[in-house]
Design a protein around this motif. Structure first.
Motif, PDB file in Angstrom:
ATOM      1  N   CYS A  33       0.900  -1.154   0.094  1.00 37.90           N
ATOM      2  CA  CYS A  33       0.104  -0.038   0.094  1.00 37.90           C
ATOM      3  C   CYS A  33       0.875   1.267   0.239  1.00 37.90           C
ATOM      4  N   ASP A  36       3.130   1.198  -2.901  1.00 38.51           N
ATOM      5  CA  ASP A  36       2.583   0.779  -4.236  1.00 38.51           C
ATOM      6  C   ASP A  36       2.538   1.859  -5.288  1.00 38.51           C
ATOM      7  N   TYR A  40      -3.015   4.907 -10.461  1.00 33.73           N
ATOM      8  CA  TYR A  40      -4.344   4.636 -10.458  1.00 33.73           C
ATOM      9  C   TYR A  40      -5.209   5.900 -11.192  1.00 33.73           C
ATOM     10  N   LYS A  94      -2.975  10.899  -2.273  1.00 35.75           N
ATOM     11  CA  LYS A  94      -2.889   9.411  -2.916  1.00 35.75           C
ATOM     12  C   LYS A  94      -2.733   8.429  -2.183  1.00 35.75           C
ATOM     13  N   ARG A  98      -4.965   5.158  -1.394  1.00 41.21           N
ATOM     14  CA  ARG A  98      -4.415   3.864  -1.417  1.00 41.21           C
ATOM     15  C   ARG A  98      -4.795   3.240  -0.038  1.00 41.21           C
ATOM     16  N   ASN A 101      -8.273   1.977  -0.550  1.00 41.42           N
ATOM     17  CA  ASN A 101      -8.513   0.845  -1.396  1.00 41.42           C
ATOM     18  C   ASN A 101      -7.688  -0.539  -0.864  1.00 41.42           C
ATOM     19  N   TYR A 102      -6.720  -0.387  -0.072  1.00 43.66           N
ATOM     20  CA  TYR A 102      -6.161  -1.589   0.481  1.00 43.66           C
ATOM     21  C   TYR A 102      -6.990  -2.226   1.638  1.00 43.66           C
TER      22      TYR A 102
END
Ligand SMILES: C[S@@+](CC[C@H](N)C(=O)[O-])C[C@H]1O[C@@H](n2cnc3c(N)ncnc32)[C@H](O)[C@@H]1O
Length: 278
Positions: A33, A36, A40, A94, A98, A101-102
């Protein structure tokens, strides 16, 4: 100012990257994460959302809470100045995206909306419902217009003073899977919100506290939070203190650099701060 430089140097000295982390849970978070590097598509939306605010020269009358602003002299402020000074940085937006999203939290609470720069990062997905709290009605109005403009429809904005709203809100039956604390950066308020919101956690809940090294008071607050019996794992990324309540983990505190642009982001942050204070 001296405080933040000292605490930043201490952070650099004590921090590690993924290689210094033995907990698989935290190692995966850092590798998959924090570091990463996927580009995106949502990043360009975050940028567009920010740019549209940065181009907006309209003024609003803000309601100031607590100690007042270190940056603004007057309560009549332009939208672009608020976006520039009060919101999350592009890199951290950002990272926030993430993190969401993780962990894929279904229910998110943000304390401190402003113009929604972080709200957009929390909400640009199709699995989360976001509740966000803001005391200033004019600021919240602008944020809602901006969210509509970008078709972000999974956000509920609540306007009012935080502790009043949190006390009035029936928190008992609510579970927040992720909370982003970015409002009143004082010790007492942060600890009050901490206690008020404890009934909303479950085993997977993630709490992110902004500006944990901003002042000596906030550092004391972070030390108290780390020691709380319900808190299991913490990750200090300098800007953020991330808290996990996972009962299966041993109690452990990590100090971790979030990415390679870390120096740029933080050194520039300090430079801006220096400019603002002098
Ligand atoms: C740092 S800004 C939030 C920035 C936002 N999360 C972002 O990244 O764009 C904090 C916001 O919290 C609001 N605020 C501060 N203290 C408050 C309080 N006690 N009650 C309600 N709102 C408050 C301010 O009006 C301000 O808009």
């Amino acid at each position: 100012m001296q405080h933040i430089i000292k605490s930043y140097l201490k952070f650099i000295w004590n921090s590690t990257n993924a290689h210094g982390v033995h907990s698989p849970f935290v190692f995966n978070l850092v590798q998959k994460c924090f570091y990463d590097k996927t580009k995106y598509p949502e990043y360009s939306l975050l940028e567009k959302y920010r740019n549209s605010l940065l181009k907006n020269k309209n003024t609003i009358e803000v309601t100031d809470f607590g100690a007042g602003s270190r940056i603004f002299k007057s309560n009549t402020r332009t939208i672009n100045a608020i976006a520039k000074n009060a919101g999350i940085s592009p890199e951290r937006a950002k990272l926030l995206f993430r993190i969401v999203n993780y962990f894929q939290p279904k229910s998110i609470l943000e304390i401190g909306t402003s113009l929604g720069l972080a709200t957009s990062a929390l909400a640009l997905n199709d699995f989360s419902a976001v509740t966000t709290l803001e005391g200033c009605p004019e600021t919240m109005k602008q944020c809602q217009l901006q969210l509509q403009k970008f078709n972000i429809n999974n956000v509920t904005g609540i306007t009012g003073e935080f502790s009043k709203q949190l006390t009035a809100y029936n928190l008992k039956p609510t579970t927040f899977n992720l909370i982003y604390f970015d409002g009143n950066h004082s010790k007492q308020a942060t600890l009050d919100y901490f206690e008020l919101l404890l009934p909303t956690i479950d085993n997977e809940t993630v709490w992110i506290f902004d500006d944990i090294h901003w002042s000596e008071e906030m550092e004391e607050t972070w030390e108290i939070i780390k020691k709380h019996p319900k808190v299991k794992v913490t990750v200090d990324t300098f800007q953020w203190g991330i808290v996990f309540f996972r009962s299966e983990q041993v109690k452990e505190n990590f100090i971790i650099r979030t990415d390679k642009s870390f120096f740029l982001d933080n050194v520039l942050g300090i430079k801006n701060l220096w400019g603002l204070l002098h």
